[in-house]
Enzyme design. Structure first.
Site, short mmCIF file in Angstrom:
data_model
loop_
_atom_site.label_atom_id
_atom_site.label_comp_id
_atom_site.label_asym_id
_atom_site.label_seq_id
_atom_site.Cartn_x
_atom_site.Cartn_y
_atom_site.Cartn_z
N ARG A 1 1.08 -1.45 -0.04
CA ARG A 1 0.31 0.30 0.08
C ARG A 1 1.07 1.40 -0.12
NH1 ARG A 1 -3.52 -0.66 5.13
NH2 ARG A 1 -4.55 1.03 5.09
N GLN B 1 14.11 -14.31 5.16
CA GLN B 1 12.59 -15.34 5.05
C GLN B 1 12.58 -15.21 3.70
OE1 GLN B 1 8.90 -13.25 6.49
NE2 GLN B 1 7.70 -15.19 7.25
N THR C 1 3.31 -14.02 9.63
CA THR C 1 3.92 -13.97 11.37
C THR C 1 4.98 -14.64 11.70
OG1 THR C 1 1.55 -13.12 12.56
CG2 THR C 1 3.40 -11.73 11.38
N ASP D 1 7.47 -1.93 11.46
CA ASP D 1 6.30 -1.06 10.74
C ASP D 1 5.47 -0.41 11.74
OD1 ASP D 1 4.89 -2.98 11.14
OD2 ASP D 1 3.95 -2.88 9.38
N LYS E 1 31.62 27.77 0.04
CA LYS E 1 31.07 26.33 -0.98
C LYS E 1 32.90 26.17 -0.65
CE LYS E 1 33.44 24.11 -4.03
NZ LYS E 1 33.86 23.67 -5.29
N TYR F 1 36.54 27.56 -11.12
CA TYR F 1 36.30 26.62 -11.63
C TYR F 1 36.35 27.33 -13.60
CZ TYR F 1 33.90 22.97 -14.40
OH TYR F 1 32.90 22.01 -14.69
N SER G 1 35.19 45.97 -3.04
CA SER G 1 33.68 45.94 -3.83
C SER G 1 34.71 44.74 -5.17
CB SER G 1 32.52 46.73 -3.69
OG SER G 1 32.59 46.99 -2.61
C1 UD1 Z 1 -0.46 -8.47 12.62
C2 UD1 Z 1 -1.52 -9.24 13.67
C3 UD1 Z 1 -1.92 -8.80 14.16
C4 UD1 Z 1 -2.37 -7.22 15.21
C5 UD1 Z 1 -1.31 -6.47 13.85
C6 UD1 Z 1 -1.18 -5.11 14.39
C7 UD1 Z 1 -0.80 -11.30 12.70
C8 UD1 Z 1 -1.72 -12.88 12.46
N1 UD1 Z 1 -1.22 -10.71 13.14
O1 UD1 Z 1 -1.26 -8.58 11.84
O2 UD1 Z 1 -3.00 -9.34 15.60
O3 UD1 Z 1 -2.96 -6.74 15.57
O4 UD1 Z 1 -0.43 -7.17 13.21
O5 UD1 Z 1 0.07 -4.69 13.93
O6 UD1 Z 1 -0.06 -11.76 13.63
N2 UD1 Z 1 5.52 -10.18 8.27
C9 UD1 Z 1 6.88 -10.88 7.61
N3 UD1 Z 1 6.44 -11.49 6.86
C10 UD1 Z 1 5.20 -12.69 7.20
C11 UD1 Z 1 4.24 -11.04 7.13
C12 UD1 Z 1 4.33 -10.82 8.39
O7 UD1 Z 1 8.04 -10.40 8.07
O8 UD1 Z 1 5.28 -13.31 6.30
C13 UD1 Z 1 5.85 -8.86 8.97
C14 UD1 Z 1 5.60 -7.73 8.36
O9 UD1 Z 1 6.59 -7.02 7.34
C15 UD1 Z 1 5.38 -6.37 8.89
C16 UD1 Z 1 4.40 -7.08 10.39
O10 UD1 Z 1 5.88 -8.43 10.07
O11 UD1 Z 1 6.19 -5.70 9.24
C17 UD1 Z 1 3.47 -7.99 10.55
O12 UD1 Z 1 2.31 -8.61 9.67
P1 UD1 Z 1 1.60 -7.66 8.75
O13 UD1 Z 1 1.18 -8.59 7.37
O14 UD1 Z 1 1.55 -5.95 9.11
O15 UD1 Z 1 0.71 -7.56 10.32
P2 UD1 Z 1 -1.25 -7.61 9.94
O16 UD1 Z 1 -1.76 -8.30 9.23
O17 UD1 Z 1 -1.08 -6.42 10.43
CA CA Z 2 0.40 -4.52 10.08
#
Ligand code: UD1
Ligand code: CA
Length: 453
Positions: free
Chosen positions: A16, A73, A79, A102, A349, A385, A403
């Site tokens: 997004r 990963q 997550t 984030d 500069k 230059y 001047s």
């Molecule tokens: C997650 C939580 C949710 C919580 C929310 C808060 C889960 C399943 N859900 O949801 O309960 O309310 O955060 O913001 O965990 N990421 C990886 N690898 C992956 C997927 C995600 O590194 O395979 C990282 C993303 O880059 C991000 C963070 O994990 O920094 C959270 O992932 P995101 O997909 O934003 O989770 P949400 O759906 O927001």
């Molecule tokens: Ca998120």
């Protein structure tokens, strides 16, 4: 003392944002979001930090210092899957604190509280939660009375469950041994087909493990940045925090609404910031300096008691008790000793200017070494230059340039020497000499009357 490590999840794409830059590289107060999280972790003295990377891995990795460990990963399967990649690197680690790259507004005191509760209760997991009026899109905390049951994701929640306002912020502490076992029991059988880290809580609950929650009052800490609008909202929070911090430290900020201070800037007490001042990068300002109005300094150093107004400065060093501006432009490599005056419409500069020297109006000084107590007249230009190479100008102590002097570099003006106004100086001038280079003024008598005839 149990061993701790931090795991920061940052492998997601950030679709997004619609950006070629990986999401966690977007900045808040001039610092990448991921770096905010790393710095927060470090300020609570967690000895190891691991970052889970996938999308944009090379670009992110290039910005990390060698204290940060990278876990790859390859495919983003959720997550839970992200943490599964980190677990094999957790040998000799008793507990991990899990964060998201984030969520840059997390604060050290909150992490300290979360860790304290986790240890005090010898918990398998401790979740950071927050209460949102509109919790749309977030995982909900399901409880029975005070007893935590599990987390349900928005997409998997029933309409009643969606009414719950306490949400999962996505920051947690885990006992590593227990988490390692629990992760074996989670599956991607859910609305998003992902391994949810949040599914481990139901596993813990079924095993009768202790799970604690800690609800933060600062809802900003839970803000995950997914869009440019959320980035701007977070920027505003970060900015207010920085302004409050420096006011608390004794800095006068005349108009906080028009003042912007980036995260790495350092200010001393009794600095005064006038309206429309922007301090960026590693700028440092010493006590009693007055910056602004309308001034932008990036990676600059300003000495005590200096005044800098309507100025743009970039990688410049300004000594103490200098007066800069209005309308000065200080470019990289500018070093001003104490009590230098740089006035209106002056550009400098890659030049060193000695103590007490003055460049009051309309000058360009480039690639120059200027001694002490030099006076550079209005309109003086260093012609550094020739279209191919750049050359150096040396102006010795107490020289006085008339001047509109042009100094055709390489050239040197001796100590105490003077140039006549309008001279184009292309040969070295010895000490204590007047150098004048212009044709003698002619007078043609009765010229005006003859013309009119
Ligand atoms: C997650 C939580 C949710 C919580 C929310 C808060 C889960 C399943 N859900 O949801 O309960 O309310 O955060 O913001 O965990 N990421 C990886 N690898 C992956 C997927 C995600 O590194 O395979 C990282 C993303 O880059 C991000 C963070 O994990 O920094 C959270 O992932 P995101 O997909 O934003 O989770 P949400 O759906 O927001
Ligand atoms: Ca998120």
């Amino acid at each position: 003392m149990p061993h701790w490590a931090a795991v920061i999840m940052a492998a997601g794409k950030g679709t997004r944002m619609k950006s070629k830059l990986p999401k966690v590289m977007h900045t808040l107060a001039g610092k990448p979001m991921l770096q905010h999280v790393l710095d927060c972790v470090r300020s609570v003295e967690i000895p190891r930090s691991m970052v889970v990377l996938g999308h944009g891995r090379e670009q992110i990795e290039a910005t990390l210092d060698d204290r940060t460990e990278v876990v790859v990963q390859e495919e983003q399967c959720g997550t839970g899957h992200a943490i599964m990649q980190a677990i094999p690197h957790c040998h000799e680690v008793d507990h991990i604190i899990v964060l998201s790259g984030d969520q840059p507004l997390i604060r050290p005191e909150t992490l300290r509280n979360l860790i304290r509760i986790h240890i005090e209760h010898n918990a398998a997991a401790t979740l950071l939660t927050a209460c949102f009026e509109n919790p749309h899109g977030l995982g909900r905390i399901l409880k029975e009375g005070d007893q935590f049951l599990r987390v349900v994701e928005e997409k998997d929640a029933t309409p009643e469950e969606r009414l719950v306002q306490e949400i999962n912020t996505g920051t947690y502490c885990f006992n590593v041994a227990k988490l390692r076992e629990a992760l074996k029991n989670i599956t991607p059988k859910n609305a998003q087909g992902e391994y949810y880290l949040t599914d481990v809580f139901a596993v813990f609950h079924a095993q009768g493990e202790v799970i604690r929650t800690y609800c933060t009052e600062d809802v900003h800490e839970a803000l995950g940045i997914n869009s440019r609008a959320q980035l701007a909202a977070a920027e505003d929070v970060a900015r207010q925090r920085i302004l409050s911090y420096w006011m608390e430290e004794g800095v006068t900020i005349i108009d906080p609404r028009s003042t912007f201070i980036e995260a790495e800037v350092v200010l001393q007490p009794d600095v005064v910031l006038q309206p429309f001042t922007i301090l960026k990068g590693r700028t440092q300002v010493a006590e009693d300096a007055v910056i602004g109005p309308h001034t932008t300094l990036t990676d600059c150093t300003v000495g005590a008691g200096s005044e800098v107004s309507h100025t743009v400065g970039n990688q410049a060093v300004i000594g103490g008790h200098c007066t800069i501006g209005p309308y000065a432009y200080l470019r990289p490599g500018t070093v001003l000793q104490d009590k230098v005056k740089v006035g209106d419409f002056v550009e400098i500069k890659n030049s060193q200017i000695g103590e007490g020297s003055k460049i009051p109006h309309l000058s360009y000084v480039g690639d120059s070494q200027v001694g002490k107590s030099v006076n550079i007249g209005a309109g003086t230009i260093t012609c550094n230059y020739d279209g191919v190479n750049k050359y150096k100008t040396i102006i010795r102590d107490k020289a006085f340039l008339g001047s509109n002097t042009n100094l055709v570099a390489p050239v040197e003006i001796g100590e105490g020497s003077v140039t006549g106004a309008g001279s184009t100086i292309s040969k070295n001038v010895p000490a204590n000499t007047l150098a004048i280079e212009r044709s003698t003024q002619k007078h043609i008598e009765n010229w005006v009357r003859n013309k009119k005839k």
